[in-house]
Design a protein around this motif. Structure first.
Motif, PDB file in Angstrom:
ATOM      1  N   GLY A  31       0.791  -1.106  -0.241  1.00 46.80           N
ATOM      2  CA  GLY A  31       0.169   0.073   0.257  1.00 46.80           C
ATOM      3  C   GLY A  31       0.730   1.253   0.241  1.00 46.80           C
ATOM      4  N   GLU A  32       2.055   1.295   0.417  1.00 44.11           N
ATOM      5  CA  GLU A  32       3.282   2.531   0.739  1.00 44.11           C
ATOM      6  C   GLU A  32       3.196   2.642  -1.398  1.00 44.11           C
ATOM      7  OE1 GLU A  32       6.761   2.493   2.216  1.00 44.11           O
ATOM      8  OE2 GLU A  32       7.204   0.813   0.971  1.00 44.11           O
ATOM      9  N   PRO A  33       3.403   3.902  -1.498  1.00 45.81           N
ATOM     10  CA  PRO A  33       3.583   4.572  -2.715  1.00 45.81           C
ATOM     11  C   PRO A  33       4.833   3.627  -3.030  1.00 45.81           C
ATOM     12  CG  PRO A  33       2.841   6.526  -1.572  1.00 45.81           C
ATOM     13  CD  PRO A  33       3.629   5.067  -0.847  1.00 45.81           C
ATOM     14  N   ALA A  35       7.524   4.809  -5.272  1.00 45.30           N
ATOM     15  CA  ALA A  35       8.437   5.530  -5.048  1.00 45.30           C
ATOM     16  C   ALA A  35       8.833   5.233  -3.492  1.00 45.30           C
ATOM     17  CB  ALA A  35       7.926   6.464  -5.278  1.00 45.30           C
ATOM     18  N   ALA A  36       8.498   5.321  -2.489  1.00 43.82           N
ATOM     19  CA  ALA A  36       8.653   5.409  -1.561  1.00 43.82           C
ATOM     20  C   ALA A  36       9.346   3.977  -1.296  1.00 43.82           C
ATOM     21  CB  ALA A  36       7.022   5.471  -0.160  1.00 43.82           C
ATOM     22  N   LEU A  39      12.349   4.415  -3.167  1.00 40.94           N
ATOM     23  CA  LEU A  39      13.716   4.897  -1.531  1.00 40.94           C
ATOM     24  C   LEU A  39      14.019   3.663  -0.279  1.00 40.94           C
ATOM     25  CD1 LEU A  39      15.062   7.446  -2.698  1.00 40.94           C
ATOM     26  CD2 LEU A  39      13.341   8.338  -0.973  1.00 40.94           C
ATOM     27  N   GLY A  61       7.346  14.194  -4.946  1.00 40.33           N
ATOM     28  CA  GLY A  61       6.450  13.080  -4.320  1.00 40.33           C
ATOM     29  C   GLY A  61       5.032  13.263  -4.327  1.00 40.33           C
ATOM     30  N   ILE A  62       4.261  14.481  -5.373  1.00 42.63           N
ATOM     31  CA  ILE A  62       3.082  14.230  -4.667  1.00 42.63           C
ATOM     32  C   ILE A  62       1.946  14.287  -6.599  1.00 42.63           C
ATOM     33  CG2 ILE A  62       2.435  16.042  -2.313  1.00 42.63           C
ATOM     34  CD1 ILE A  62       2.460  18.488  -3.928  1.00 42.63           C
ATOM     35  N   GLY A  63       3.271  14.016  -7.378  1.00 45.29           N
ATOM     36  CA  GLY A  63       1.829  14.064  -8.255  1.00 45.29           C
ATOM     37  C   GLY A  63       2.234  14.726  -9.802  1.00 45.29           C
ATOM     38  N   VAL A  75       2.108  -1.012 -18.037  1.00 46.94           N
ATOM     39  CA  VAL A  75       1.513   0.425 -18.175  1.00 46.94           C
ATOM     40  C   VAL A  75       2.845   1.564 -18.140  1.00 46.94           C
ATOM     41  CG1 VAL A  75      -0.335   2.184 -17.966  1.00 46.94           C
ATOM     42  CG2 VAL A  75      -0.926  -0.202 -17.173  1.00 46.94           C
ATOM     43  N   VAL A  78       3.949   5.738 -15.364  1.00 49.32           N
ATOM     44  CA  VAL A  78       2.623   5.835 -14.521  1.00 49.32           C
ATOM     45  C   VAL A  78       3.459   6.669 -13.414  1.00 49.32           C
ATOM     46  CG1 VAL A  78       2.083   4.258 -12.071  1.00 49.32           C
ATOM     47  CG2 VAL A  78       1.640   3.554 -14.724  1.00 49.32           C
ATOM     48  N   ARG A  79       2.714   7.341 -12.222  1.00 51.02           N
ATOM     49  CA  ARG A  79       3.498   8.572 -11.121  1.00 51.02           C
ATOM     50  C   ARG A  79       3.840   7.191 -10.353  1.00 51.02           C
ATOM     51  NH1 ARG A  79       0.159  13.079 -11.793  1.00 51.02           N
ATOM     52  NH2 ARG A  79      -1.615  11.642 -12.230  1.00 51.02           N
ATOM     53  N   CYS A  81       4.746   8.112  -7.291  1.00 56.04           N
ATOM     54  CA  CYS A  81       4.555   8.685  -5.608  1.00 56.04           C
ATOM     55  C   CYS A  81       3.200   8.439  -5.517  1.00 56.04           C
ATOM     56  CB  CYS A  81       5.346   9.768  -5.910  1.00 56.04           C
ATOM     57  SG  CYS A  81       4.854  10.743  -7.099  1.00 56.04           S
ATOM     58  N   LEU A  82       2.587   8.214  -6.568  1.00 56.09           N
ATOM     59  CA  LEU A  82       0.967   8.532  -6.600  1.00 56.09           C
ATOM     60  C   LEU A  82       0.272   7.178  -6.232  1.00 56.09           C
ATOM     61  CD1 LEU A  82      -0.450  11.059  -8.843  1.00 56.09           C
ATOM     62  CD2 LEU A  82       0.135  11.012  -6.509  1.00 56.09           C
ATOM     63  N   PRO A  84       0.098   3.002  -5.276  1.00 51.23           N
ATOM     64  CA  PRO A  84       0.589   1.944  -4.031  1.00 51.23           C
ATOM     65  C   PRO A  84       1.046   0.858  -4.514  1.00 51.23           C
ATOM     66  CG  PRO A  84      -2.069   2.307  -4.381  1.00 51.23           C
ATOM     67  CD  PRO A  84      -1.278   3.086  -5.665  1.00 51.23           C
TER      68      PRO A  84
ATOM     69  N   PHE B  36      -4.249  10.914  -5.683  1.00 50.94           N
ATOM     70  CA  PHE B  36      -3.863  10.109  -3.970  1.00 50.94           C
ATOM     71  C   PHE B  36      -4.735   9.078  -3.702  1.00 50.94           C
ATOM     72  CE2 PHE B  36      -1.158   9.904  -0.842  1.00 50.94           C
ATOM     73  CZ  PHE B  36      -0.185   9.221  -0.863  1.00 50.94           C
ATOM     74  N   TRP B  38      -5.268   7.670  -0.762  1.00 48.17           N
ATOM     75  CA  TRP B  38      -5.977   7.867   0.288  1.00 48.17           C
ATOM     76  C   TRP B  38      -6.198   9.552   0.222  1.00 48.17           C
ATOM     77  CZ3 TRP B  38      -1.073   6.105   0.059  1.00 48.17           C
ATOM     78  CH2 TRP B  38      -0.733   4.459   0.152  1.00 48.17           C
ATOM     79  N   ALA B 133       8.102  16.365  -1.316  1.00 51.34           N
ATOM     80  CA  ALA B 133       8.749  15.474  -1.112  1.00 51.34           C
ATOM     81  C   ALA B 133       9.375  15.310   0.349  1.00 51.34           C
ATOM     82  CB  ALA B 133       9.528  14.636  -2.293  1.00 51.34           C
ATOM     83  N   PHE B 137       7.874  12.513   2.665  1.00 51.60           N
ATOM     84  CA  PHE B 137       8.425  10.580   2.408  1.00 51.60           C
ATOM     85  C   PHE B 137       8.489  11.356   4.077  1.00 51.60           C
ATOM     86  CE2 PHE B 137       8.813  10.839  -2.114  1.00 51.60           C
ATOM     87  CZ  PHE B 137       8.516   9.644  -2.249  1.00 51.60           C
TER      88      PHE B 137
END
Ligand SMILES: Cc1cc2nc3c(=O)[nH]c(=O)nc-3n(C[C@H](O)[C@H](O)[C@H](O)COP(=O)(O)OP(=O)(O)OC[C@H]3O[C@@H](n4cnc5c(N)ncnc54)[C@H](O)[C@@H]3O)c2cc1C
Ligand SMILES: Cc1cc2nc3c(=O)[nH]c(=O)nc-3n(C[C@H](O)[C@H](O)[C@H](O)COP(=O)(O)OP(=O)(O)OC[C@H]3O[C@@H](n4cnc5c(N)ncnc54)[C@H](O)[C@@H]3O)c2cc1C
Ligand code: FES
Lengths: 102, 407, 385
Positions: A31-33, A35-36, A39, A61-63, A75, A78-79, A81-82, A84, B36, B38, B133, B137
């Motif tokens: 469920g975490e993005p 990107a996370a 990292l 970090g936010i799309g 696909v 795909v971003r 950071c958004l 999951p 997003f 959530w 970011a 994070f």
């Protein structure tokens, strides 16, 4: 900081899941993005710029910036950071887009 | 997916969620869309002590509560869906997890804000990120953006994030001025940085910011000049270089070091370069309203510098010149989360009334709540926000006088 | 003979006209309201396609234009991304097959040796085409070019040959004296010349109206999607049969009811790798907005013909206004009731292919020389009489 990139948290951690980045097997939290998860595994370079070849990774970090885009489960663009992370998610840097391939 | 609802809200940030709750309370069917997964928007990353209530402002918790309240009122929240177009009939085109078209009677755009980019040599290297970011994070995903991080930007948001990273265990190599460039302009001048901080001195929501702000505003007088006698200040284990700016980021394929230079009080670079080893750099250059959808919807836009740049023209009840199109939150001007919440409530009420529903809160009370939130807000992003709001009211009056308003 | 000519409009037609005039030693002033290629010539596709031209005067003009393009890069000393990679018209239904067979027959009689290939052959020639395709036309002579580069190169070459270029200068009036047009007024400034050429594309009627001349050019909007950069795979011009049908159709027919926005596929790939995926044909005035319904319909037609495109990202969309005329032919020539006034406009969806040829003809006409070809089919008088 020592050790990994993940902070200790007082909340219960999500389930660990396996995923791949450019065919490499990694572990992240469900469920975490994406990107996370990358990292947390020390992966900074998500793709290379298609004209200059320079490495690129997360920026906003936010799309908003699309710098973190990758191919996710086939696909393109795909971003991460958004998006999951799920068990078995396949992430790849390159835009493997081939119109001729069946 | 192809369906109808009374109200659609784009953006599940504080403004969008609260508006949805208010509209649902008035008996309307509401769908909230956010790209997003959530709900919470930028609220999710906010974590600090509120100097007013001395309580903790835990954005994740508040987001969860708002989403739950919305859910109980029957609001549908679609996560992971990007709205890529708004039709002239206010229909929304979605792509992402749910794909399709939403056809609402009324539409609220609460798309929030984005960060300005501030290029500096090496800024595209993996490891250079926006301050937002770093905030997301650190506070939302609990992952460090680096082991040793330089923060470039001396403003409330940058100092908060520096402190949050420090508390989480990241080695914050320092907080310095952002790169000097034609776009950063006054941001990069020590005088301006100090003046900005002084502005938020008594409201600052964390130790670092409060201390820095007090230093800036404090007994020092005349403020700007005397404050500049110091270069490096160490607060709570983090050093702030009021007279130092980031000039470049180096590294082979990833950030390995950052180059700094001294800055004269007026913002010109002086002295030799020095290099520090870091594996991440976070740049803060200010926020601007994310107006894309408002523009696509055909809403007239106006430039109001005090609000953060280009914003949709809107009236005192957050209505726009387009019938049944409303705007709220940071899209209307850059402010803190409390203002966004109050604006959400106001927009929810305006929408309900536009669809012929009664609301518990009167328009006057809703408007008053917004200005109350403004004065008690621990974050002030735009120093002259009140002037910006007044300018918008003036522009709206002029538009009405010209007969632009269709509603 | 005119020694001094004003050209109004900095699109492909105006810049080409200015270039050929300057090259002949004429004193030229090009006046443009915004910037070079700020109008339709900067919001279009890249095809120099002869297959799609109706046999007759349009095909003749097209052939003339195609010949100019063959050597234009050398002549203008500029890279125009010109490539002669051939072109295809894709056939999806039996109905289209019948119509296109007939078109091909007429083109062949006119001298284009267009081939008609089976679906199998089509897929071999262009990888990625859908299995349902019945066939395609193929002609090796079709080419493509970057229209922005053509406009800028024409303008620069004109300048090198002595032309004056005034940008950000909107012409608001045509000046007349004793029944003759003698100049223009722009931003309050009057400029005089022996002849004035109006090359304003869809905006042409707005200026001519100020002097009492009506001509039936109306905007026909086309929306185009731009994809992310992908490895090169389209090396020629591709149109769908539906595109050709929308281009040549008459108003109010059965097709219009089925496909109100006139959506048909046109596909080209830019030098940087983005696909330009068109397009629509819509009569909605001067409106330049892109609309979700049409964007979606264009995307669907692309994926139907190239199923793999479903995984590709569209990064933006834009719209341009084709200068449409009722008979599908441009207006190139003098305005009879106003000596000194000339018009070169109304090329609909063919202005890139026909722009340089039009410029050369117009340059000749404006200084009283023979056009070099039969321009009677393009005379304004066909609409005014
Ligand atoms: C990086 C950053 C950090 C901030 N930090 C703080 C802070 O620490 N304290 C503070 O008080 N304020 C902070 N702010 C200000 C913040 O914007 C407000 O506090 C508040 O969150 C604004 O609420 P909102 O509802 O207007 O927008 P947001 O909270 O920004 O929510 C907007 C939502 O809209 C969604 N969205 C946008 N476009 C689309 C689309 N096309 N399709 C689908 N969804 C879309 C976004 O995903 C987002 O979730 C910050 C802002 C930013 C940008
Ligand atoms: C979607 C689309 C796809 C197309 N694809 C192709 C293709 O593949 N191949 C092809 O051959 N053709 C194509 N076309 C057609 C082609 O683009 C046009 O026919 C051509 O660009 C018209 O050129 P022009 O010089 O006549 O007009 P324009 O390029 O519109 O030039 C007119 C100029 O006049 C200026 N102007 C307006 N008013 C004034 C004023 N008062 N004073 C001064 N200046 C003024 C404008 O700013 C503009 O720059 C396409 C068109 C569209 C819309
Ligand atoms: S990092 Fe900017 S879109 Fe993901």
């Amino acid at each position: 900081m020592s050790g990994g990139y993940r902070f200790p948290s007082d909340e219960p951690l999500a389930r660990q899941v396996r995923f791949t980045f450019n065919e490499r097997e990694l572990v992240g939290l469900e469920g975490e993005p994406i990107a996370a998860a990358l990292l947390a595994n020390g992966v900074r370079t998500i793709r290379h710029d298609d004209s200059t070849g320079e490495p690129r990774g997360v920026y906003c970090g936010i799309g908003h910036c699309f710098e973190c885009r990758a191919q996710v489960d086939g696909v393109n663009g795909v971003r991460t950071c958004l998006t999951p992370l799920r068990e078995g998610t396949r992430v790849a840097s390159v835009a493997q887009w081939d119109v001729a391939k069946k | 997916m192809n369906d109808a609802c009374d109200v659609a809200v784009v953006g599940a940030g504080p403004a969008g969620l609260v508006a949805a709750i208010e509209a649902a309370r008035a008996g309307l069917s509401v769908t909230v869309v956010d790209e997003f997964p959530w709900p919470g928007g930028r609220l999710l990353g906010q974590l600090y002590t509120d100097p007013r209530s001395h309580g903790r402002w835990d954005g994740r918790k508040i987001s969860r509560q708002l989403a739950q309240e919305a859910g109980e009122l029957g609001v549908r929240i679609l996560g992971g869906a990007t709205v890529w177009a708004v039709g002239r009939d206010l229909s929304l085109e979605l792509s992402g997890v749910p794909v399709g078209t939403l056809r609402p009677q009324a539409l609220l755009l609460a798309t929030g804000a984005a960060e300005r980019a501030l290029p500096v040599p090496g800024w595209t290297k993996p490891g250079v990120v926006c301050v937002g970011a770093a905030q997301t994070f650190t506070n939302v995903h609990h992952v460090a953006i680096g082991r040793r991080v330089l923060v470039a930007g001396i403003d409330p948001l940058a100092l908060s994030v520096a402190m949050e990273m420090h508390h989480a265990g990241v080695d914050v190599a320092g907080v310095v001025l952002p790169p000097v460039s034609t776009t950063s302009g006054a941001l990069a001048s020590p005088e301006r940085a100090v003046a900005r901080l002084a502005d938020v001195a008594d409201l600052a929501p964390n130790g670092l910011l409060r201390a820095a702000a007090r230093l800036a505003a404090g007994k020092l007088s005349p403020l700007a000049v005397s404050a500049l006698r110091f270069d490096l200040v160490r607060v709570g284990g983090v050093s702030i270089g009021f007279r130092t700016a980031l000039v470049a980021v180096e590294g082979d394929g990833r950030v390995e070091s950052a180059t700094l230079r001294s800055v004269a009080p007026d913002g010109t670079l002086v002295g030799p370069e020095r290099r520090i080893e870091v594996d991440a750099v976070c740049i803060s250059a200010g926020l601007y309203p994310l107006t894309d959808l408002a523009e696509i919807a055909g809403c007239p836009m106006v430039e109001v510098e005090e609000l953060g740049g280009l914003v949709p023209l809107h009236g005192p009840g957050l209505e726009t010149p387009l019938e049944r199109l409303f705007v709220a939150g940071n899209l209307t001007g850059i402010e803190g989360a409390k203002v966004a919440i109050a604006q959400g409530r106001q927009a929810g009420c305006s929408i309900a009334r536009s669809l012929g529903r009664a609301t518990l809160v009167s328009p006057e009370d809703a408007a008053r709540a917004v200005s109350d939130a403004r004065t008690s807000s621990p974050f002030r992003f735009q120093p002259r926000i009140a002037a910006g709001r007044a300018a918008m009211a003036e522009l709206w009056q002029q538009a009405i006088a010209r007969g632009d308003q269709s509603a | 003979m005119a020694e001094n000519v004003i050209v109004v409009g900095g699109g492909i037609v105006g810049t080409s006209t200015a270039y050929y005039l300057a090259k002949m030693g004429i004193h030229v002033t090009l006046i443009e309201a915004q910037d070079i290629a700020a109008g339709t010539s900067g919001a279009c596709d890249r095809a120099i396609m002869l297959q799609s031209k109706a046999p007759g005067p349009m095909l003749q003009l097209g052939l003339h234009g195609a010949r100019i393009y063959e050597t234009l890069e050398d002549e203008l000393e500029a890279d125009l991304e010109y490539r002669r990679g051939g072109g295809m018209i894709l056939i999806e239904t039996e109905e289209e097959m019948t119509a296109i067979r007939e078109l091909v027959e007429r083109q062949r009689q006119a001298g284009l040796d267009i081939a008609l290939l089976s679906g199998e052959q089509a897929r071999e020639l262009q990888p990625g085409l859908g299995a349902h395709l019945l066939g395609t036309t193929w002609w090796a002579g079709d080419a493509e070019v970057n229209p922005l580069k053509v406009c800028f190169a024409m303008a620069q070459a004109a300048q090198r040959a002595g032309a004056a270029i005034r940008m950000g200068s909107k012409v608001t009036a045509l000046l007349s004296e004793r029944g003759r047009v003698v100049g223009v007024e722009a931003e309050g400034k009057r400029t005089y010349a022996d002849a004035v050429v109006v090359a304003l594309g869809v905006w042409t009627p707005l200026l001519l109206r100020t002097i009492g001349v009506e001509l039936p050019i109306v905007p026909r909007k086309g929306q185009i999607l731009v994809s992310e950069r992908v490895p090169a795979f389209v090396s020629h011009n591709i149109l769908s049969g539906a595109y050709i049908a929308a281009k040549h159709r008459k108003d109010g027919g059965k097709e219009e009811a089925q496909n109100p926005a006139g959506v048909g596929l046109s596909l080209g790939q830019t030098g940087s790798g983005s696909l330009l995926i068109g397009g629509s044909r819509e009569f909605v005035g001067f409106d330049l907005s892109t609309t979700p319904q049409v964007i979606r319909a264009i995307g669907q037609s692309a994926v139907r013909l190239f199923p793999k495109m479903a995984g590709m990202r569209v990064i933006r969309a834009f719209a341009g206004l084709r200068p449409y005329t009722p008979d599908g032919r441009p207006v190139i020539g003098p305005v009879e009731e106003w000596p000194g006034l000339y018009v070169a406009a109304g090329h609909e969806g063919d202005g890139i292919a026909l722009g340089p040829a039009t410029g050369r003809i117009m340059a000749n006409l404006a200084i009283g020389r023979p056009a070099g070809c039969d321009v009677a089919p393009f005379a304004l008088s066909r609409f005014t009489q």
